[in-house]
Enzyme design. Structure first.
Site, PDB file in Angstrom:
ATOM      1  N   SER A 224       0.836  -1.196   0.000  1.00 30.33           N
ATOM      2  CA  SER A 224       0.000   0.000   0.000  1.00 30.33           C
ATOM      3  C   SER A 224       0.878   1.256   0.000  1.00 30.33           C
ATOM      4  O   SER A 224       1.725   1.408  -0.870  1.00 30.33           O
ATOM      5  CB  SER A 224      -0.969  -0.053   1.181  1.00 30.33           C
ATOM      6  OG  SER A 224      -2.011   0.879   1.026  1.00 30.33           O
TER       7      SER A 224
ATOM      8  N   GLU B  28      -9.669  -3.660  -6.026  1.00 28.07           N
ATOM      9  CA  GLU B  28      -9.140  -2.656  -5.110  1.00 28.07           C
ATOM     10  C   GLU B  28      -8.959  -1.325  -5.830  1.00 28.07           C
ATOM     11  O   GLU B  28      -8.631  -1.266  -7.016  1.00 28.07           O
ATOM     12  CB  GLU B  28      -7.835  -3.110  -4.482  1.00 28.07           C
ATOM     13  CG  GLU B  28      -6.708  -3.442  -5.425  1.00 28.07           C
ATOM     14  CD  GLU B  28      -5.410  -3.728  -4.657  1.00 28.07           C
ATOM     15  OE1 GLU B  28      -4.963  -2.846  -3.919  1.00 28.07           O
ATOM     16  OE2 GLU B  28      -4.869  -4.847  -4.801  1.00 28.07           O
TER      17      GLU B  28
ATOM     18  N   HIS C 156      -7.870  -5.187  -1.434  1.00 30.69           N
ATOM     19  CA  HIS C 156      -6.620  -4.499  -1.128  1.00 30.69           C
ATOM     20  C   HIS C 156      -5.855  -5.217  -0.016  1.00 30.69           C
ATOM     21  O   HIS C 156      -6.423  -5.571   1.020  1.00 30.69           O
ATOM     22  CB  HIS C 156      -6.910  -3.056  -0.703  1.00 30.69           C
ATOM     23  CG  HIS C 156      -5.689  -2.268  -0.375  1.00 30.69           C
ATOM     24  ND1 HIS C 156      -4.746  -1.912  -1.314  1.00 30.69           N
ATOM     25  CD2 HIS C 156      -5.227  -1.768   0.809  1.00 30.69           C
ATOM     26  CE1 HIS C 156      -3.787  -1.224  -0.747  1.00 30.69           C
ATOM     27  NE2 HIS C 156      -4.046  -1.135   0.548  1.00 30.69           N
TER      28      HIS C 156
END
Length: 314
Positions: free
Chosen positions: A160, A254, A284
């Site tokens: 991320s 995502e 995600h």
């Protein structure tokens, strides 16, 4: 160093994807809420991730590396000099080494490496470039250690926002002519802070963890909108030539899926060795659930292969 005991994983444990998807949705609603103060989000996220399962024999030690507190995770007694430096996600505002600790332990067990999880400084208390400065300090310290660490034995990684930090680190090192790590692993990376995440309503609907509102709040806490196009903030905006091999993993469901795809195309066109894999119907950061989710196990095996494939020759 202060070793921590591991909660051992039971072999063969699996959870139906629908159940984990529901859990991810609840985690997003409870922890990643822009209406909540950042300290509350951090505490809730740590509470929900601190009990993650790890392989038998995992050791976790705390140490200072380049002035940055970090966890060193090892589930292998192979004595391999290979080190993976993984930067956790959390929108640059939340998250800690607890978040990817299970992934790190499983990677160590499969790849025979150690995994370093830096606790880089978080926004809004420490906005950009504090996190990038910490990442540079960690890499510099590892390169200078007397235990044999060198550029060829280090792989950088991140999930991320940590993926964005890892790529920004590589770009800054490349631009300064510094020796680069052997490779880079990017898991569901956030690479463009200025991208309108509402532009693809279908992705907004399918992402069970992230929302455009939370991402926007994180981006504004991290740095001013006027700087979002800076490659040190949004590394997708950079020229991607001259980078080491990249492994990019993402799910199709995502909000950040476009970032992974665009980077894979840009870096590949620039002559970089890119391995890009998408997992259908995955959310995600699904990759952080090895031992529970078959797709995460598949992604973990690929990451272990990648670490081994860029290992310097003896």
């Amino acid at each position: 160093m202060s070793p921590k005991s591991a909660r051992r994983a039971r072999p063969g444990l699996r959870v139906p994807p629908a159940v984990l998807r529901l859990g991810a949705r609840q985690l997003g609603r409870r922890c990643l809420d822009p209406a909540l103060p950042w300290p509350v989000q951090r505490t809730r996220l740590d509470q929900l991730t601190k009990t993650s399962l790890r392989p038998r024999g995992t050791t976790v030690t705390e140490r200072m590396i380049g002035g940055v507190r970090a966890e060193v995770v090892s589930a292998s007694a192979s004595g391999s000099p290979q080190t993976v430096v993984h930067f956790h996600g959390g929108g640059y505002c939340v998250g800690s080494a607890l978040t990817p600790r299970s992934w790190a332990a499983h990677l160590s067990a499969q790849a025979g490496c150690r995994v370093v999880l830096p606790e880089y400084r978080l926004a809004p208390e420490h906005p950009h470039p504090a996190g990038l400065q910490d990442a540079r300090a960690v890499i510099k310290a590892l390169y200078g250690e007397v235990d044999g660490s060198e550029p060829g034995s280090v792989v950088v990684s991140g999930d991320s926002a940590g993926g964005g930090l890892a790529l920004s680190l590589l770009l800054s090192m490349r631009d300064e002519g510094q020796p680069l790590p052997a490779g880079c692993i990017l898991l569901s990376p956030w690479l463009d802070l200025g991208r309108d995440r509402r532009a693809v309503p279908d992705l907004v609907r399918r992402d069970v963890l992230l929302t455009p509102e939370w991402l926007d709040a994180c981006a504004r806490a991290y740095t001013a909108p006027s700087t979002w196009a800076d490659p040190s903030v949004s590394p997708l905006c950079a020229v991607h030539s001259g980078l080491p091999p990249l492994l990019i993993q993402a799910g199709t469901d995502e909000l950040l899926a476009p970032d992974a795809e665009l980077l894979a195309a840009s870096a590949s066109a620039a002559g970089v060795d890119v391995t890009y894999t998408r997992w259908p119907r995955m959310w995600h950061d699904f990759v952080l659930q090895p031992g529970l989710l078959a797709a995460a196990d598949s992604a973990l095996a690929q990451a272990a292969w990648f670490v081994g494939s860029v290992r310097p020759a003896a």
